[in-house]
Design a protein around this motif. Structure first.
Motif, PDB file in Angstrom:
ATOM      1  N   UNK A 173       0.814  -1.224   0.000  1.00  0.00           N
ATOM      2  CA  UNK A 173       0.000   0.000   0.000  1.00  0.00           C
ATOM      3  C   UNK A 173       0.843   1.269   0.000  1.00  0.00           C
ATOM      4  N   UNK A 174       2.010   1.235   0.641  1.00  0.00           N
ATOM      5  CA  UNK A 174       2.833   2.440   0.741  1.00  0.00           C
ATOM      6  C   UNK A 174       4.088   2.418  -0.121  1.00  0.00           C
ATOM      7  N   UNK A 175       4.447   1.233  -0.637  1.00  0.00           N
ATOM      8  CA  UNK A 175       5.662   1.107  -1.438  1.00  0.00           C
ATOM      9  C   UNK A 175       5.372   0.395  -2.759  1.00  0.00           C
ATOM     10  N   UNK A 176       6.081   0.797  -3.776  1.00  0.00           N
ATOM     11  CA  UNK A 176       6.097   0.097  -5.054  1.00  0.00           C
ATOM     12  C   UNK A 176       7.340  -0.792  -5.027  1.00  0.00           C
ATOM     13  N   UNK A 177       7.164  -2.112  -5.182  1.00  0.00           N
ATOM     14  CA  UNK A 177       8.276  -3.044  -5.018  1.00  0.00           C
ATOM     15  C   UNK A 177       8.672  -3.661  -6.357  1.00  0.00           C
ATOM     16  N   UNK A 178       9.976  -3.603  -6.657  1.00  0.00           N
ATOM     17  CA  UNK A 178      10.542  -4.213  -7.852  1.00  0.00           C
ATOM     18  C   UNK A 178      11.414  -5.390  -7.401  1.00  0.00           C
ATOM     19  N   UNK A 179      11.230  -6.559  -8.002  1.00  0.00           N
ATOM     20  CA  UNK A 179      11.951  -7.778  -7.619  1.00  0.00           C
ATOM     21  C   UNK A 179      12.812  -8.234  -8.792  1.00  0.00           C
ATOM     22  N   UNK A 180      14.134  -8.438  -8.548  1.00  0.00           N
ATOM     23  CA  UNK A 180      15.056  -8.902  -9.579  1.00  0.00           C
ATOM     24  C   UNK A 180      16.013  -9.936  -8.993  1.00  0.00           C
ATOM     25  N   UNK A 181      16.665 -10.677  -9.885  1.00  0.00           N
ATOM     26  CA  UNK A 181      17.683 -11.636  -9.461  1.00  0.00           C
ATOM     27  C   UNK A 181      18.990 -10.870  -9.246  1.00  0.00           C
ATOM     28  N   UNK A 182      19.671 -11.146  -8.137  1.00  0.00           N
ATOM     29  CA  UNK A 182      20.933 -10.497  -7.800  1.00  0.00           C
ATOM     30  C   UNK A 182      22.062 -11.467  -8.151  1.00  0.00           C
ATOM     31  N   UNK A 183      22.990 -11.061  -9.038  1.00  0.00           N
ATOM     32  CA  UNK A 183      24.003 -12.008  -9.519  1.00  0.00           C
ATOM     33  C   UNK A 183      25.034 -12.387  -8.452  1.00  0.00           C
ATOM     34  N   UNK A 184      25.051 -13.688  -8.141  1.00  0.00           N
ATOM     35  CA  UNK A 184      26.054 -14.246  -7.231  1.00  0.00           C
ATOM     36  C   UNK A 184      26.350 -15.667  -7.654  1.00  0.00           C
ATOM     37  N   UNK A 185      27.601 -16.068  -7.512  1.00  0.00           N
ATOM     38  CA  UNK A 185      27.982 -17.441  -7.821  1.00  0.00           C
ATOM     39  C   UNK A 185      27.475 -18.363  -6.713  1.00  0.00           C
ATOM     40  N   UNK A 186      26.972 -19.498  -7.093  1.00  0.00           N
ATOM     41  CA  UNK A 186      26.582 -20.569  -6.161  1.00  0.00           C
ATOM     42  C   UNK A 186      25.512 -20.185  -5.137  1.00  0.00           C
ATOM     43  N   UNK A 194      17.755 -12.902  -4.333  1.00  0.00           N
ATOM     44  CA  UNK A 194      16.740 -12.047  -4.944  1.00  0.00           C
ATOM     45  C   UNK A 194      16.844 -10.663  -4.299  1.00  0.00           C
ATOM     46  N   UNK A 195      16.832  -9.643  -5.145  1.00  0.00           N
ATOM     47  CA  UNK A 195      16.908  -8.254  -4.675  1.00  0.00           C
ATOM     48  C   UNK A 195      15.540  -7.611  -4.854  1.00  0.00           C
ATOM     49  N   UNK A 196      15.031  -6.995  -3.781  1.00  0.00           N
ATOM     50  CA  UNK A 196      13.800  -6.224  -3.892  1.00  0.00           C
ATOM     51  C   UNK A 196      14.124  -4.771  -3.564  1.00  0.00           C
ATOM     52  N   UNK A 197      13.560  -3.877  -4.352  1.00  0.00           N
ATOM     53  CA  UNK A 197      13.707  -2.437  -4.106  1.00  0.00           C
ATOM     54  C   UNK A 197      12.308  -1.876  -3.906  1.00  0.00           C
ATOM     55  N   UNK A 198      12.043  -1.381  -2.703  1.00  0.00           N
ATOM     56  CA  UNK A 198      10.742  -0.810  -2.372  1.00  0.00           C
ATOM     57  C   UNK A 198      10.882   0.703  -2.354  1.00  0.00           C
ATOM     58  N   UNK A 199      10.186   1.371  -3.268  1.00  0.00           N
ATOM     59  CA  UNK A 199      10.216   2.835  -3.336  1.00  0.00           C
ATOM     60  C   UNK A 199       8.914   3.366  -2.767  1.00  0.00           C
ATOM     61  N   UNK A 200       9.047   4.323  -1.868  1.00  0.00           N
ATOM     62  CA  UNK A 200       7.873   4.916  -1.246  1.00  0.00           C
ATOM     63  C   UNK A 200       7.048   5.663  -2.282  1.00  0.00           C
ATOM     64  N   UNK A 201       5.731   5.544  -2.168  1.00  0.00           N
ATOM     65  CA  UNK A 201       4.838   6.215  -3.121  1.00  0.00           C
ATOM     66  C   UNK A 201       4.718   7.721  -2.838  1.00  0.00           C
ATOM     67  N   UNK A 202       5.067   8.150  -1.616  1.00  0.00           N
ATOM     68  CA  UNK A 202       4.879   9.562  -1.281  1.00  0.00           C
ATOM     69  C   UNK A 202       6.125  10.238  -0.698  1.00  0.00           C
TER      70      UNK A 202
END
Length: 152
Positions: free
Chosen positions: A87-100, A104-112
């Motif tokens: 409700x308060x954040x827009x969340x983007x989910x991506x794979x974070x590159x690491x061996x073995x 998963x990296x999530x970036x939550x940006x506040x809407x306000x």
């Protein structure tokens, strides 16, 4: 033996003890979170700590390391987080590159506001963890990789 020899031996022992404390093998450069030992990156020290969470800092950047309530369910932990803050954040989910390691990296940006919360999610020894930073500084991802790698 003369006093000067005793003083020299004591000074030598103090120098060796100081070098050990500042070395990467020092117990002061490690923390324990949810039963897992994590080696801290250079310049970072332990701040607040509890049984399942610890915050480390280098003075300009704080990283909170937490064990989550789900054991070995990475996607469930991430989905619970996203639905909690949706409700308060827009969340983007991506794979974070690491061996073995599946990270998963999530970036939550506040809407306000300009707040940005970045979390790195991973499983180690059948436990799900996340490392979180708010408005991280340059070099944060390198530090995150070093700490995650130290848990293997």
């Amino acid at each position: 033996m003369k006093r000067i020899y005793y003083a020299g031996i004591i000074i030598l022992l103090l120098i060796l003890a100081g070098a050990f404390i500042l070395s990467p093998y020092s117990p002061l450069n490690k923390i324990n979170v949810a039963g897992e030992t994590i080696k801290l990156s250079s310049g970072y020290s332990l701040g607040e700590s509890s049984e399942n969470s610890s915050t480390v800092s280098n003075g300009t950047n704080d990283i909170t390391i937490s064990g989550t309530k789900h054991i070995e369910k990475l996607n469930q932990s991430i989905d619970d987080y996203i639905s909690k803050v949706n409700e308060t954040y827009s969340v983007n989910k991506t794979k974070f590159p690491m061996k073995n390691k599946n990270v998963i990296k999530t970036v939550a940006k506040s809407r306000n506001s300009s707040t940005k919360i970045t979390k790195y999610w991973f499983v180690t020894n059948n436990k799900t963890f996340n490392m979180q930073t708010e408005n991280g500084v340059a070099g944060t991802e390198k530090v995150i990789k070093e700490m995650i790698s130290s848990m293997d």
